[in-house]
Write an enzyme that holds these catalytic residues in place. Structure first.
Site, short mmCIF file in Angstrom:
data_model
loop_
_atom_site.label_atom_id
_atom_site.label_comp_id
_atom_site.label_asym_id
_atom_site.label_seq_id
_atom_site.Cartn_x
_atom_site.Cartn_y
_atom_site.Cartn_z
N GLN A 177 34.94 50.79 21.57
CA GLN A 177 35.44 52.05 22.11
C GLN A 177 36.85 52.37 21.62
OE1 GLN A 177 35.10 51.18 26.30
NE2 GLN A 177 32.86 51.16 26.22
N HIS A 246 37.27 49.62 26.93
CA HIS A 246 38.17 50.04 28.01
C HIS A 246 39.64 50.15 27.58
CE1 HIS A 246 34.99 48.18 30.94
NE2 HIS A 246 34.49 49.06 30.10
N TYR A 348 44.09 50.85 43.39
CA TYR A 348 42.82 51.57 43.42
C TYR A 348 41.62 50.63 43.51
CZ TYR A 348 45.55 55.68 43.24
OH TYR A 348 46.44 56.65 43.61
N TYR A 359 26.17 46.43 34.75
CA TYR A 359 25.17 47.22 34.03
C TYR A 359 23.79 46.57 34.09
CZ TYR A 359 28.86 50.08 32.03
OH TYR A 359 29.91 50.93 31.85
#
Ligand code: HEC
Length: 465
Positions: A177, A246, A348, A359
């Site tokens: 990514q 990520h 968070y 997944y």
């Protein structure tokens, strides 16, 4: 400029990972323990249909553990752990929404490239094509914009013409990514001409093995060259990771500060570790200096730019045009994509609390709520693979003004969220199956622009009567 392009399997895995609705370990668990009574598709049998079931995770776990033996629902407290029961609830949510999604697909797909959603008729027009994995777009006035392509190419688009690749931009590690990611212009670009980019920077030039980390630089584009480069944010090699996932990013400028996210880099426990830069939203001055009022400066060895922590993979960041509150979209685990409002110093929760599971359908945790941990304003089960977000500020769709638009990759969806008093009061799907929505932006012409992957293009939504 040398560009390092390495295509690895992890890239393919990540692309398909979010499509695994109703699969994996959790499916086996459901088939083994629940299907006989509740049906293959939740339709019911000996037990009731679960398609209308909606309860908090705490109530669900308590109920399934204890059962209701008099009514024929067995107790599963012995056979299943709390985290396993929680994955079954996520599975039920996935299956429930799968049906709704199939119906939406029929409603929104129109062969003539015209759509009706959210109270408007609109067309989708292709503005720029011939791109490869576009990631971000930054408008500079009318008919002019800067674009990034993940492989490491930046171009200027002007009066309908796309430039050659800008020369002299930094080398990126385009693996998984990673690559060239966000681009934005400084709020006073007219005066200072600063362009900011974020990308995955390598520790060394070993193309296949290089560890990497998100880095931010600014520079100026002059005659298609990248000049005057200054490093705004980088980490030393000890914080680099070999994983290809990520990287987060996206930029928000506010009151002279620059906010951006870094994803957990696949090391989820590090999102809770204040000595590490990953899994965080950062805040620095727009020239890279550390603000003296950042929240964790008093904690020994804390990474000084951290503004919030426990953020899995921030893929969208935008400022509410009226309130100045920063909103974030977070690419979650399966079933756990989130919208958060970002406030100084808060946790968070990732990975201690989450609405998702792995997944492959195995549990992460049954906990969705935790002490001193922020709840998302909204979450998606199943995941849409949420990506870029934008508060719409144009005039072309007056009824949508200041609503939040969120793109979905795997789901190929554009969502509209109405936010009132920092609460999401309505959500709906505006576009579906037109491509993976990497980013959303209000254009200078007031139209909604989308950065699409597959097809790789910039398109805009244009209303008509
Ligand atoms: C032997 C049959 C049987 C099996 C196996 C079974 N259930 Fe049930 N389940 C029932 C029955 C019967 C009810 C309705 C009980 C009632 O009316 O209170 C029920 C009710 C429920 C409800 C409440 C539904 C509602 O609308 O309130 C949930 C949630 C549920 N089951 C989940 C599960 C899960 C998860 C599994 C697998 C771990 C499972 N069940 C396995 C028979 C079964």
């Amino acid at each position: 400029m040398r560009i390092i392009i390495i295509y690895v399997l992890s890239c393919l895995i990540s692309i398909h990972a979010q499509n695994r609705i109703g699969t994996g370990a959790v499916k086996k668990l459901y088939q083994e323990h629940c299907m006989n009574c509740h049906g293959e598709n939740l339709e019911g049998g000996l037990g009731g249909s679960l398609t209308g079931y909606a309860e908090t995770s705490e109530n669900f776990i308590r109920y399934v553990k204890q059962g209701n033996i008099d009514m024929g629902m067995p107790a599963f407290g012995e056979a299943l752990s709390d985290p396993e029961i929680r994955t079954l609830q996520i599975y039920i949510e996935e299956m429930k929404h799968e049906k709704i999604r199939e119906n939406t697909k029929l409603l929104l797909t129109d062969k003539k490239n015209t759509f009706n959603a959210g109270g408007y008729n609109f067309r989708m027009e292709t503005v720029i094509s011939n791109l490869s994995n576009p990631w971000s777009i930054a408008f500079i006035g009318h008919e002019r914009a800067i674009l990034t392509e993940r492989s490491g190419i930046m171009r200027v688009w002007e009066n309908g013409v796309l430039s050659e690749a800008i020369s002299g931009i930094p080398e990126v590690i385009a693996r998984g990514q990673g690559g060239l990611l966000e681009v934005a212009i400084h709020p006073e670009y007219a005066k200072n001409k600063w362009v900011y980019i974020a990308y995955s920077a390598g520790s060394n030039m070993d193309e296949e093995k290089s560890a990497s980390m998100t880095k931010v630089v600014r520079g100026r584009i002059v005659n298609n060259h990248w000049l005057d480069e200054e490093v705004i944010f980088e980490t030393s090699d000890e914080f680099h990771h070999k994983s290809g996932v990520h990287f987060g990013t996206r930029f928000v400028f506010k009151n002279g500060f620059l906010y951006f996210g870094i994803g957990d880099r696949g090391a989820k426990e590090e999102a809770q570790d204040l000595t590490r830069p990953n899994g965080k939203i950062h805040r620095i001055h727009d020239d890279g200096r550390i603000p003296i009022d950042n929240p964790f400066l008093d904690i020994p060895n804390a990474f000084p730019s951290i503004w919030t922590y426990g953020n899995r993979n921030p893929q969208g960041l935008d400022l509410h045009p009226l309130t100045g509150v920063i909103y974030e979209s977070e690419h979650g685990p399966r079933g756990g994509d989130e919208i958060n409002s970002i406030e100084c110093g808060l946790n968070y929760g990732w990975p201690l609390i989450t609405y998702g599971m792995n997944y492959n359908g195995s549990p992460i945790t049954e906990k969705t709520v935790g002490d001193n941990m922020v709840q998302p304003l909204h979450y998606w089960t199943p995941s849409i693979a949420v990506c870029g977000i934008d508060f719409y500020e144009g005039d072309a769709f007056p009824a949508w003004k200041y609503d939040l638009f969120a793109g979905g990759l795997a789901s190929q969806e554009l969502h509209r969220l109405i936010i009132k008093n920092n609460k999401v009061v309505h959500t709906e799907i505006i576009l579906k199956n037109e491509g993976r929505v990497r980013d959303v932006a209000t254009g200078p012409d007031g139209m909604i622009y989308l950065v699409l992957n597959d097809p790789d293009a910039i398109v805009r939504l244009v209303p008509y009567e």
